[in-house]
Design an enzyme around this catalytic site. Structure first.
Site, PDB file in Angstrom:
ATOM      1  N   HIS A  72       0.812  -1.209   0.000  1.00 43.65           N
ATOM      2  CA  HIS A  72       0.000   0.000   0.000  1.00 43.65           C
ATOM      3  C   HIS A  72       0.851   1.268   0.000  1.00 43.65           C
ATOM      4  O   HIS A  72       2.006   1.255   0.450  1.00 43.65           O
ATOM      5  CB  HIS A  72      -0.933   0.002   1.202  1.00 43.65           C
ATOM      6  CG  HIS A  72      -2.015  -1.023   1.097  1.00 43.65           C
ATOM      7  ND1 HIS A  72      -3.071  -1.072   1.957  1.00 43.65           N
ATOM      8  CD2 HIS A  72      -2.216  -2.033   0.209  1.00 43.65           C
ATOM      9  CE1 HIS A  72      -3.875  -2.057   1.620  1.00 43.65           C
ATOM     10  NE2 HIS A  72      -3.365  -2.668   0.569  1.00 43.65           N
ATOM     11  N   GLU A  74       0.692   3.931   1.837  1.00 41.93           N
ATOM     12  CA  GLU A  74       1.122   4.339   3.178  1.00 41.93           C
ATOM     13  C   GLU A  74       2.322   3.519   3.637  1.00 41.93           C
ATOM     14  O   GLU A  74       3.263   4.053   4.239  1.00 41.93           O
ATOM     15  CB  GLU A  74      -0.015   4.166   4.189  1.00 41.93           C
ATOM     16  CG  GLU A  74      -1.290   4.887   3.834  1.00 41.93           C
ATOM     17  CD  GLU A  74      -2.274   4.058   3.031  1.00 41.93           C
ATOM     18  OE1 GLU A  74      -3.487   4.221   3.247  1.00 41.93           O
ATOM     19  OE2 GLU A  74      -1.841   3.241   2.187  1.00 41.93           O
ATOM     20  N   CYS A  97      -6.674   1.556   4.883  1.00 39.04           N
ATOM     21  CA  CYS A  97      -7.234   0.303   5.385  1.00 39.04           C
ATOM     22  C   CYS A  97      -6.800   0.169   6.846  1.00 39.04           C
ATOM     23  O   CYS A  97      -5.949   0.919   7.328  1.00 39.04           O
ATOM     24  CB  CYS A  97      -6.737  -0.882   4.546  1.00 39.04           C
ATOM     25  SG  CYS A  97      -5.006  -1.308   4.828  1.00 39.04           S
ATOM     26  N   CYS A 100      -2.953  -0.410   7.414  1.00 37.28           N
ATOM     27  CA  CYS A 100      -2.169   0.828   7.323  1.00 37.28           C
ATOM     28  C   CYS A 100      -2.481   1.769   8.482  1.00 37.28           C
ATOM     29  O   CYS A 100      -1.587   2.459   8.979  1.00 37.28           O
ATOM     30  CB  CYS A 100      -2.416   1.510   5.983  1.00 37.28           C
ATOM     31  SG  CYS A 100      -1.703   0.596   4.595  1.00 37.28           S
TER      32      CYS A 100
END
Length: 144
Positions: A72, A74, A97, A100
């Site tokens: 991801h 992040e 999410c 994260c």
């Protein structure tokens, strides 16, 4: 009219997202310190050395995260950040999410700013979690 600093940083996050080769959704993240200086950026994509996806294996956006090979935005931004204890604000093109969110919670990040919900369900879950930590969430959509 001059845009706000939040919109400026979010525009950078959107520019970073364009680097993503994800077939489903391009996501960008900008991590900022207390002086509003960029510490690092990240976008979603497969790990180094793995071929980009030719087709998406997930059935629905925001679900089946384990069927996806991508790291991801992040996570990539945190991996690139020299000192995660200097992070004050995370500008992310979509709400994080919960994986994260938990990673960001272990940094000094106090505020998450995003433009759209990953899904309404995951966005609500994130906001509830982040609020329990007494940290700030800003839904920026439509704000200059």
């Amino acid at each position: 009219m001059r845009i706000s600093n939040a919109r400026y940083m979010m525009n950078i996050a959107h520019a970073v997202a364009v680097r993503s080769a994800c077939l489903n959704r391009q996501v960008g993240c900008v991590l900022v310190d207390k002086h509003r200086h960029v510490l690092s950026t990240g976008y979603n994509g497969v790990p180094s050395g793995i071929d980009h996806c030719a087709m998406c294996h997930r059935k629905e956006s925001g679900r089946d995260l384990y069927a996806c090979s991508a790291v991801h935005a992040e996570m990539n931004a945190m991996l690139q950040c020299r000192n995660t204890q200097k992070i004050v604000i995370a500008y992310i093109t979509i709400s994080p999410c919960m994986i994260c969110a938990r990673l960001l919670a272990n940094t000094s990040c106090q505020t998450v700013v995003f433009d759209e919900f990953y899904t309404q369900e995951t966005g609500d879950e994130f906001i509830k979690f982040w609020s329990r930590l007494n940290r700030k969430v800003i839904y920026l959509r439509g704000i200059q």
